[in-house]
Scaffold this motif. Sequence first.
Motif, PDB file in Angstrom:
ATOM      1  N   ALA A   1       0.835  -1.207   0.000  1.00 19.71           N
ATOM      2  CA  ALA A   1       0.000   0.000   0.000  1.00 19.71           C
ATOM      3  C   ALA A   1       0.875   1.264   0.000  1.00 19.71           C
ATOM      4  N   ALA A   2       1.984   1.231   0.715  1.00 21.16           N
ATOM      5  CA  ALA A   2       2.889   2.384   0.744  1.00 21.16           C
ATOM      6  C   ALA A   2       3.551   2.599  -0.620  1.00 21.16           C
ATOM      7  N   VAL A   3       3.842   1.514  -1.337  1.00 22.65           N
ATOM      8  CA  VAL A   3       4.390   1.646  -2.692  1.00 22.65           C
ATOM      9  C   VAL A   3       3.348   2.277  -3.611  1.00 22.65           C
ATOM     10  N   GLU A   4       2.095   1.874  -3.480  1.00 25.73           N
ATOM     11  CA  GLU A   4       1.019   2.503  -4.268  1.00 25.73           C
ATOM     12  C   GLU A   4       0.968   4.009  -3.991  1.00 25.73           C
ATOM     13  N   THR A   5       1.031   4.369  -2.731  1.00 25.79           N
ATOM     14  CA  THR A   5       0.998   5.783  -2.347  1.00 25.79           C
ATOM     15  C   THR A   5       2.204   6.526  -2.904  1.00 25.79           C
TER      16      THR A   5
ATOM     17  N   VAL B   1       5.661  -3.739 -10.885  1.00 27.89           N
ATOM     18  CA  VAL B   1       4.807  -2.617 -11.267  1.00 27.89           C
ATOM     19  C   VAL B   1       4.834  -2.507 -12.787  1.00 27.89           C
ATOM     20  N   SER B   2       3.661  -2.545 -13.407  1.00 29.43           N
ATOM     21  CA  SER B   2       3.560  -2.282 -14.842  1.00 29.43           C
ATOM     22  C   SER B   2       3.313  -0.794 -15.011  1.00 29.43           C
ATOM     23  N   VAL B   3       4.111  -0.178 -15.872  1.00 29.39           N
ATOM     24  CA  VAL B   3       4.024   1.260 -16.105  1.00 29.39           C
ATOM     25  C   VAL B   3       3.613   1.470 -17.556  1.00 29.39           C
ATOM     26  N   GLY B   4       2.532   2.218 -17.772  1.00 28.58           N
ATOM     27  CA  GLY B   4       2.030   2.459 -19.122  1.00 28.58           C
ATOM     28  C   GLY B   4       2.111   3.917 -19.501  1.00 28.58           C
TER      29      GLY B   4
ATOM     30  N   ASP C   1      12.687   8.932  -0.181  1.00 26.64           N
ATOM     31  CA  ASP C   1      12.181   8.234   1.008  1.00 26.64           C
ATOM     32  C   ASP C   1      12.522   6.747   0.932  1.00 26.64           C
ATOM     33  N   ARG C   2      13.784   6.425   1.115  1.00 27.85           N
ATOM     34  CA  ARG C   2      14.262   5.044   1.014  1.00 27.85           C
ATOM     35  C   ARG C   2      13.670   4.127   2.087  1.00 27.85           C
ATOM     36  N   GLN C   3      13.113   4.687   3.150  1.00 28.17           N
ATOM     37  CA  GLN C   3      12.535   3.863   4.215  1.00 28.17           C
ATOM     38  C   GLN C   3      11.004   3.890   4.224  1.00 28.17           C
ATOM     39  N   LEU C   4      10.393   4.454   3.224  1.00 27.03           N
ATOM     40  CA  LEU C   4       8.924   4.560   3.165  1.00 27.03           C
ATOM     41  C   LEU C   4       8.350   5.032   4.501  1.00 27.03           C
ATOM     42  N   GLY C   5       8.894   6.109   4.990  1.00 30.67           N
ATOM     43  CA  GLY C   5       8.407   6.660   6.250  1.00 30.67           C
ATOM     44  C   GLY C   5       8.696   5.774   7.454  1.00 30.67           C
ATOM     45  N   GLY C   6       9.721   4.938   7.378  1.00 31.39           N
ATOM     46  CA  GLY C   6      10.089   4.064   8.488  1.00 31.39           C
ATOM     47  C   GLY C   6       9.496   2.666   8.396  1.00 31.39           C
ATOM     48  N   LEU C   7       8.730   2.388   7.362  1.00 26.95           N
ATOM     49  CA  LEU C   7       8.078   1.096   7.201  1.00 26.95           C
ATOM     50  C   LEU C   7       9.046   0.002   6.748  1.00 26.95           C
ATOM     51  N   VAL C   8      10.050   0.373   5.950  1.00 28.87           N
ATOM     52  CA  VAL C   8      11.016  -0.601   5.443  1.00 28.87           C
ATOM     53  C   VAL C   8      12.432  -0.157   5.802  1.00 28.87           C
ATOM     54  N   GLU C   9      13.350  -1.110   5.716  1.00 26.33           N
ATOM     55  CA  GLU C   9      14.753  -0.784   5.961  1.00 26.33           C
ATOM     56  C   GLU C   9      15.403  -0.164   4.733  1.00 26.33           C
TER      57      GLU C   9
ATOM     58  N   ILE D   1      10.485  -3.420 -11.265  1.00 29.65           N
ATOM     59  CA  ILE D   1      10.461  -4.136  -9.991  1.00 29.65           C
ATOM     60  C   ILE D   1      10.946  -3.181  -8.903  1.00 29.65           C
ATOM     61  N   ILE D   2      10.086  -2.958  -7.917  1.00 31.59           N
ATOM     62  CA  ILE D   2      10.482  -2.183  -6.740  1.00 31.59           C
ATOM     63  C   ILE D   2      10.803  -3.189  -5.652  1.00 31.59           C
ATOM     64  N   VAL D   3      11.961  -3.033  -5.029  1.00 33.38           N
ATOM     65  CA  VAL D   3      12.436  -3.989  -4.034  1.00 33.38           C
ATOM     66  C   VAL D   3      12.393  -3.329  -2.659  1.00 33.38           C
ATOM     67  N   ALA D   4      11.604  -3.928  -1.768  1.00 31.45           N
ATOM     68  CA  ALA D   4      11.465  -3.428  -0.398  1.00 31.45           C
ATOM     69  C   ALA D   4      12.073  -4.453   0.559  1.00 31.45           C
ATOM     70  N   THR D   5      13.001  -4.007   1.387  1.00 33.62           N
ATOM     71  CA  THR D   5      13.603  -4.873   2.397  1.00 33.62           C
ATOM     72  C   THR D   5      13.056  -4.452   3.759  1.00 33.62           C
ATOM     73  N   TYR D   6      12.435  -5.403   4.451  1.00 38.81           N
ATOM     74  CA  TYR D   6      11.828  -5.100   5.747  1.00 38.81           C
ATOM     75  C   TYR D   6      11.873  -6.333   6.629  1.00 38.81           C
ATOM     76  N   ALA D   7      11.675  -6.116   7.913  1.00 35.97           N
ATOM     77  CA  ALA D   7      11.746  -7.210   8.875  1.00 35.97           C
ATOM     78  C   ALA D   7      10.423  -7.373   9.606  1.00 35.97           C
ATOM     79  N   THR D   8      10.151  -8.638   9.963  1.00 27.26           N
ATOM     80  CA  THR D   8       8.971  -8.951  10.772  1.00 27.26           C
ATOM     81  C   THR D   8       9.397  -9.943  11.866  1.00 27.26           C
ATOM     82  N   THR D   9       8.503 -10.169  12.792  1.00 25.87           N
ATOM     83  CA  THR D   9       8.759 -11.190  13.826  1.00 25.87           C
ATOM     84  C   THR D   9       7.965 -12.452  13.553  1.00 25.87           C
ATOM     85  N   SER D  10       7.359 -12.522  12.360  1.00 24.76           N
ATOM     86  CA  SER D  10       6.524 -13.670  11.998  1.00 24.76           C
ATOM     87  C   SER D  10       6.990 -14.273  10.679  1.00 24.76           C
ATOM     88  N   PRO D  11       6.953 -15.584  10.557  1.00 27.63           N
ATOM     89  CA  PRO D  11       7.311 -16.201   9.284  1.00 27.63           C
ATOM     90  C   PRO D  11       6.250 -15.990   8.208  1.00 27.63           C
TER      91      PRO D  11
END
Length: 141
Positions: free
Chosen positions: A10-14, A68-71, A95-103, A129-139
Amino acid sequence: MAAKREAVIAAVETLLQTAVPLASVGRDEVKPDEIDPAGTFVVFDGDPGEPEIDLSPLRYTWTHRIPVSVGARGGDPRGLMVTLLEAVGDAIQADRQLGGLVEWLDAEAPSPDPLEAPGTEVHRWTDLIIVATYATTSPLG
């Protein structure tokens, strides 16, 4: 933890809508027959891949590839495509961290499709291709 993955997409869409405010941005759609004069983006969920796992503390680090398809259409679809991709690149750099959402947020080089001419108007699609690197505590990501 699917909420984090969804929040990132959703943040990438924004980010795309902010980068090119007059363009249309959709999610998980078939490429539309009509491309908006200002450009069209279609964001797909993509593949978060296999996470890197740290055990202490438990942390799953994802490198999520978001397609992402760009037309672009009109008299100069190549020129518009360059403008759209530059705007996206500038937004990512701002905004490389998407407002703190990704690393880290980055993009791979786009792969353009050949120019198409349905009817009389020329248009072009490019896969980005947009590449987002982020961490979670869940598999579950």
